[in-house]
Design a protein around this motif. Structure first.
Motif, PDB file in Angstrom:
ATOM      1  N   UNK A 288       0.833  -1.207   0.000  1.00 24.71           N
ATOM      2  CA  UNK A 288       0.000   0.000   0.000  1.00 24.71           C
ATOM      3  C   UNK A 288       0.867   1.256   0.000  1.00 24.71           C
ATOM      4  N   UNK A 289       1.962   1.237   0.782  1.00 28.26           N
ATOM      5  CA  UNK A 289       2.862   2.394   0.833  1.00 28.26           C
ATOM      6  C   UNK A 289       3.473   2.676  -0.531  1.00 28.26           C
ATOM      7  N   UNK A 290       3.763   1.614  -1.280  1.00 28.12           N
ATOM      8  CA  UNK A 290       4.347   1.802  -2.610  1.00 28.12           C
ATOM      9  C   UNK A 290       3.365   2.444  -3.579  1.00 28.12           C
ATOM     10  N   UNK A 291       2.088   2.409  -3.266  1.00 26.11           N
ATOM     11  CA  UNK A 291       1.064   3.045  -4.100  1.00 26.11           C
ATOM     12  C   UNK A 291       0.673   4.420  -3.559  1.00 26.11           C
ATOM     13  N   UNK A 292       1.412   4.907  -2.552  1.00 25.48           N
ATOM     14  CA  UNK A 292       1.144   6.238  -2.028  1.00 25.48           C
ATOM     15  C   UNK A 292       0.072   6.279  -0.969  1.00 25.48           C
ATOM     16  N   UNK A 293      -0.254   5.115  -0.360  1.00 25.70           N
ATOM     17  CA  UNK A 293      -1.255   5.056   0.704  1.00 25.70           C
ATOM     18  C   UNK A 293      -0.579   4.489   1.952  1.00 25.70           C
ATOM     19  N   UNK A 294      -0.435   5.326   2.984  1.00 20.37           N
ATOM     20  CA  UNK A 294       0.213   4.894   4.210  1.00 20.37           C
ATOM     21  C   UNK A 294      -0.843   4.400   5.194  1.00 20.37           C
ATOM     22  N   UNK A 295      -0.864   3.094   5.430  1.00 20.06           N
ATOM     23  CA  UNK A 295      -1.763   2.495   6.418  1.00 20.06           C
ATOM     24  C   UNK A 295      -0.975   2.396   7.709  1.00 20.06           C
ATOM     25  N   UNK A 296      -1.474   3.016   8.776  1.00 17.83           N
ATOM     26  CA  UNK A 296      -0.672   3.202   9.976  1.00 17.83           C
ATOM     27  C   UNK A 296      -0.418   1.925  10.759  1.00 17.83           C
ATOM     28  N   UNK A 297      -1.265   0.917  10.608  1.00 12.74           N
ATOM     29  CA  UNK A 297      -1.105  -0.283  11.431  1.00 12.74           C
ATOM     30  C   UNK A 297      -1.694  -1.488  10.725  1.00 12.74           C
TER      31      UNK A 297
END
Length: 614
Positions: A288-297
């Protein structure tokens, strides 16, 4: 950056795996040279070392209230030593130590994109002081400072571009391969890499308040989190341990053969529970982070996978968040383009939102703006001044109408769509025209909602503080299921809580007034690319790039990750259970059982790593 405890854990796991491998291999070498006594001694030593380390780890976990299935690994090694099966014990020891190292490797692979974010933090910057440059720690930068960012460097803090243009690679934050081109006075977000010529920026925020610093804090929190499925795995561990002891005890009692019990314990070491869930969850977070979406947990990732209802803010979320020119109406005194050029030229002297919109539109159209003179501004109403030898007035309809002898802005502005603002222009006492402004719906808003529906989100509620008539226009165009306007922040919270009766709710917003609703939702999503810091800190998910279509992609990643984690656990436990039954009937000796369990571990981890791929 990784914490010291993480580095120590990884180093200890590697050392333990090497010792276990040396003990097993050394014993095999002694056996080859016909020294079974030394072989047994080597296997006993290797098993004892790993068992001691495991006992310390078990005690540490119990002190934190975590009961893990690695207890079974400890029992199997203890039983191997008790039943004089040192070779089986050494294989289990290598299986456990190697499994920990394999997990570290898999998690390291899975964390790649998130670790890349943390590894890009700038530490120093070139600041202008009395006309010269000096290198200073970024902690010393203050708002208003002018700094130079050179080619190849990471932008250290948020700032306003003072140079004519800048080319910045934002791929580490957004996943987009193409650099972003910025123009003078545009905001430059920290964390991007300069790929063009060096440029100057004026510092907007201190380093600890900048966009990238906030992202780093969120990433570090995400890496330390424990997902509900991981806690659920711990609860499964108790039942699995009891089942294992029952099968092992039953096999021993029925056959009066302790090695059968040992074989059951060996193949029962449930690495699918130990390894599969954390590897899959971290893989999903990283993807998800690689797609520009930071999921916190990990917990937020699992909650995202269950979403069925979405509550959406309007301004800045489904709309651009800034006024844009939608139409120009001229009285015939001059062409429509000249109406915009003159209005924008005079509005260069104002920092009003509508003035900024006119100047921005004129620059987009490539217009050459004149320099205004003799400016008189009436705050909140309009401006008067001289342009190219003409007396010019620009502002609201009442303001311009009161200063023009000819023409009525209200007659020219009939039949306006809801939510439209009017800027009127008068030249030499005559009304020249009006410019219509509106906060336009984002081009990707409709496609994002359709993509969400394809991912199983059944209901959409548009909840906004804007006027109800304006919200209804936007909601009707986007095809949402319910439309609410004129809302206070507390009323948004009430809507979120009311919608939870229909299933897990996701709230998407970008402003400070959205923070309470984001906190109340099962999953709060902040438009972090341009949203307020308060909403980003409160939310469970932060959209790092200003592209709504990334959120449905993150939802798909979350659902696939959850499916793969469950798949890995169930398949791994099923295989272990089958092997336990076979071992209980005496068809799987301890040594072969240990080797079989190692194959199951590798298969489970490889399956969990599928969450990294599309």
């Amino acid at each position: 950056m990784r914490s010291i405890s993480t580095v120590v854990r990884d180093y200890s796991a590697a050392v333990l795996a090497i010792l276990a491998l040396v003990a097993l291999g050394g014993g095999g070498l002694f056996l080859f040279f016909d020294r079974p006594d030394l072989a047994s001694l080597a296997w006993y030593a290797g098993t004892g070392i790993v068992l001691a380390a495991l006992a310390v780890e078990i005690l540490r976990s119990l002190s934190k209230g975590h009961f893990g299935v690695d207890v079974i690994a400890g029992l199997s090694m203890s039983a191997a030593l008790a039943f004089s099966e040192p070779l089986a014990g050494a294989i289990v020891a290598l299986m456990y130590a190697g499994g920990q190292q394999l997990e570290n490797f898999a998690e390291g692979r899975a964390r790649r994109e998130m670790t890349a974010l943390l590894g890009r933090v700038a530490h120093t910057s070139m600041r202008y002081v009395d006309g010269r440059l000096e290198e200073v720690p970024i902690e010393n930068l203050c708002p208003g400072d002018r700094i130079l960012v050179r080619r190849g460097e990471v932008v250290p803090v948020d700032g306003v571009l003072l140079s004519e243009r800048a080319d910045v690679d934002m791929s580490a934050l957004t996943g987009e391969a193409l650099p972003v081109r910025l123009s003078r006075r545009e905001e430059v977000a920290s964390g991007g890499t300069v790929v063009g010529s060096a440029f100057d920026i004026e510092v907007l925020r201190r380093s600890d308040e900048s966009t990238y610093a906030g992202i780093v804090r969120l990433v570090e929190g995400a890496q330390q989190s424990r997902a509900p499925m991981m806690r659920l795995a711990d609860r499964y561990a108790v039942w699995f341990l009891l089942l294992t002891l029952a099968i092992a005890g039953g096999a021993w009692w029925a056959s009066d053969d302790g090695t059968r019990a040992l074989a059951v314990l060996v193949v029962a070491t449930p690495c699918p529970l130990i390894l599969a869930v954390p590897v899959a969850i971290i893989s999903g977070l990283s993807r998800a982070a690689s797609r520009g979406v930071l999921v916190k947990s990990g917990g937020a990732l699992e909650s995202l996978a269950r979403i069925r209802t979405a509550v959406l803010d309007k301004t800045g979320t489904l709309t651009s968040g800034q006024a844009g020119v939608v139409s120009i109406r001229s009285t015939g005194v001059m062409p429509e383009g000249e109406v915009l050029r003159l209005a924008a030229s005079l509005d260069q002297a104002s920092n009003h939102v509508s003035a900024e919109a006119l100047v921005r539109e004129a620059k987009v159209r490539g217009m050459t703006l004149s320099t205004p003179a003799d400016i008189v501004e009436t705050p909140g109403s309009g401006l008067e001044g001289r342009l190219d030898g003409h007396s010019v007035v620009v502002g609201g309809s009442d303001f311009v109408h009161g200063r023009c002898e000819v023409g009525d802005p209200y007659m020219l502005g009939r039949d306006l769509p809801p939510g439209t603002a009017v800027v009127a222009l008068g030249v030499d006492g005559k009304l020249a025209g009006i410019i219509l402004l509106s906060d336009r719906i984002r081009e990707d808003a409709g496609s994002a909602i359709r993509a969400f529906r394809e991912q199983g989100v059944r209901r959409f509620v548009l909840a906004s503080g804007d006027r109800t008539d304006v919200v209804e226009v936007a909601g009707t165009l986007l095809g949402v299921d319910d439309i609410r306007g004129d809302l206070l922040p507390g009323e948004k919270v009430e809507i979120v809580l009311a919608e939870r009766k229909n299933g897990p709710v996701m709230m998407i917003g970008d402003g400070v007034n959205d923070a309470p609703a984001l906190a109340a939702a099962d999953v709060g999503v902040a438009m972090g690319a341009r949203g307020a810091a308060a909403s980003s800190e409160t939310a469970d998910v932060v959209l790092l790039v200003d592209m709504l279509d990334r959120l449905p992609q993150a939802l798909a990643i979350a659902r696939r990750t959850r499916k793969i984690a469950r798949q890995s656990v169930l398949a791994g436990l099923a295989l272990s259970l089958i092997a336990m039954v076979v071992a209980a009937f005496g068809y799987l000796p301890p040594v072969q059982g240990a080797l079989l369990q190692e194959l199951i571990d590798v298969a489970v981890i490889l399956n969990a790593l599928r969450a990294l791929r599309d």
